[in-house]
Design a protein around this motif. Structure first.
Motif, mmCIF file in Angstrom:
data_model
loop_
_atom_site.group_PDB
_atom_site.id
_atom_site.type_symbol
_atom_site.label_atom_id
_atom_site.label_comp_id
_atom_site.label_asym_id
_atom_site.label_seq_id
_atom_site.Cartn_x
_atom_site.Cartn_y
_atom_site.Cartn_z
ATOM 1 N N LYS A 198 0.848 -1.192 0.000
ATOM 2 C CA LYS A 198 0.000 0.000 0.000
ATOM 3 C C LYS A 198 0.883 1.243 0.000
ATOM 4 O O LYS A 198 1.471 1.606 1.016
ATOM 5 N N ARG A 199 0.978 1.878 -1.145
ATOM 6 C CA ARG A 199 1.805 3.073 -1.228
ATOM 7 C C ARG A 199 1.329 4.135 -0.236
ATOM 8 O O ARG A 199 2.132 4.876 0.329
ATOM 9 N N THR A 200 0.013 4.177 0.008
ATOM 10 C CA THR A 200 -0.526 5.191 0.916
ATOM 11 C C THR A 200 -0.010 4.982 2.342
ATOM 12 O O THR A 200 0.073 5.933 3.120
ATOM 13 N N PHE A 201 0.301 3.738 2.710
ATOM 14 C CA PHE A 201 0.814 3.469 4.051
ATOM 15 C C PHE A 201 2.243 3.971 4.189
ATOM 16 O O PHE A 201 2.614 4.567 5.217
ATOM 17 N N TRP A 202 3.075 3.742 3.178
ATOM 18 C CA TRP A 202 4.508 4.024 3.288
ATOM 19 C C TRP A 202 4.906 5.400 2.774
ATOM 20 O O TRP A 202 5.941 5.923 3.181
ATOM 21 N N ASN A 203 4.107 5.970 1.898
ATOM 22 C CA ASN A 203 4.499 7.229 1.266
ATOM 23 C C ASN A 203 4.741 8.329 2.297
ATOM 24 O O ASN A 203 3.838 8.673 3.073
ATOM 25 N N GLY A 204 5.946 8.882 2.314
ATOM 26 C CA GLY A 204 6.300 9.949 3.232
ATOM 27 C C GLY A 204 6.631 9.499 4.638
ATOM 28 O O GLY A 204 7.024 10.311 5.481
ATOM 29 N N ARG A 205 6.493 8.224 4.943
ATOM 30 C CA ARG A 205 6.742 7.688 6.282
ATOM 31 C C ARG A 205 8.238 7.499 6.499
ATOM 32 O O ARG A 205 8.935 6.930 5.660
#
Length: 279
Positions: A2-9
């Motif tokens: 899930k890119r939304t989980f990792w993006n910017g993290r």
């Protein structure tokens, strides 16, 4: 993933220059994460730096040294801000008959595999607790953290310790919105496995025969997917799943199989060389 989980993290990842750790670094970079890799300074670290993956910082440090881990975490914070996820992949092994292992062998594997995990989590915990819900801790143990294995008299205890730590931390930090995931892969096609093959006693080689080693990429994908889902454990591969089931549901049957395999192997067993495998 899930890119939304990792993006910017901001993800801190130990042992991220080789094997499962390197595959995870690459996947996280593709997903838009900001990654701090903590690893020994050397050829692998320089190679990763030279690739200039987006938002990946390589911070040198021996994870068995708490002060070195603290310095590496601070370097990561300076580049990427507060830490939201920790993934511990750093590990070493030295397969051998127990009576041939030195005190140094026993201590070093515990220091890297267990205390390296411990130091990293403790150093990042203030960030994880203060950042709100959604933080995560993921620790690579091993199928050898699920059941004792002949020839892993130093490695197994260190991986059992990682498993125990994960189970305790999952209970303690769930109320704080932090998920904790333990990962228990079987043999994985990595430089560490290639190194240890020549060191394994014949009995361990016999026990290891069977399923083809998993790829580091397959394990990394399963691990990151499990982290996204907040799963308590990830057991990649059919053999590891079977070991986990047998250890819990049919331990007598598992012991019988292991004892028979060892007995057959001992008929023509020969001692192997000694060394230490660092991925």
């Amino acid at each position: 993933m899930k890119r939304t989980f990792w993006n910017g993290r901001h993800v801190v990842l130990t042992g991220g220059t080789s094997g499962i750790g390197l595959a995870s670094t690459e996947l996280l970079a593709e997903a838009g994460a900001r990654v701090t890799v903590i690893a020994l300074d050397g050829v692998d670290a320089e190679t990763l730096r030279g690739r200039m993956l987006p938002n990946v910082v390589v911070a040198p440090g021996d994870v068995s040294d708490a002060d070195a881990v603290t310095a590496a975490l601070d370097r990561g914070r300076a580049a990427h801000g507060p830490i939201r996820s920790v993934i511990t992949c750093a590990g070493i092994t030295k397969p051998a008959y127990f009576h041939e292992l030195t005190d140094g062998d026993l201590r070093r594997q515990m220091e890297i595999n267990y205390f390296g995990t411990l130091h990293t989590i403790r150093g990042a915990l203030p960030d994880l607790m203060s950042g709100g819900r959604g933080a995560s801790v993921t620790c690579v143990s091993s199928a050898a953290g699920l059941v004792g294995v002949f020839g892993y008299g130093a490695y197994c205890p260190s991986k059992f310790a990682v498993r125990g730590l994960c189970e305790v931390l999952r209970q303690e930090y769930r109320p704080h919105g932090i998920t904790v995931t333990g990962v228990y892969p079987p043999d994985v096609d990595t430089p560490m496995l290639a190194c240890e093959q020549s060191l394994k006693p014949a009995e361990l080689l016999a026990l290891s025969n069977g399923e083809k080693p998993l790829t580091a990429l397959a394990v990394a994908r399963a691990m990151l997917k499990g982290t996204e889902s907040g799963r308590a454990s990830v057991v990649p591969g059919a053999s590891a799943k079977l070991i986990k089931w047998a250890a819990g549901a049919a331990p007598a049957l598992l012991n019988r199989y292991v004892d028979m395999t060892i007995a057959r192997a001992r008929k023509d067993a020969g001692k192997q060389g000694a060394g230490l495998c660092i991925p």
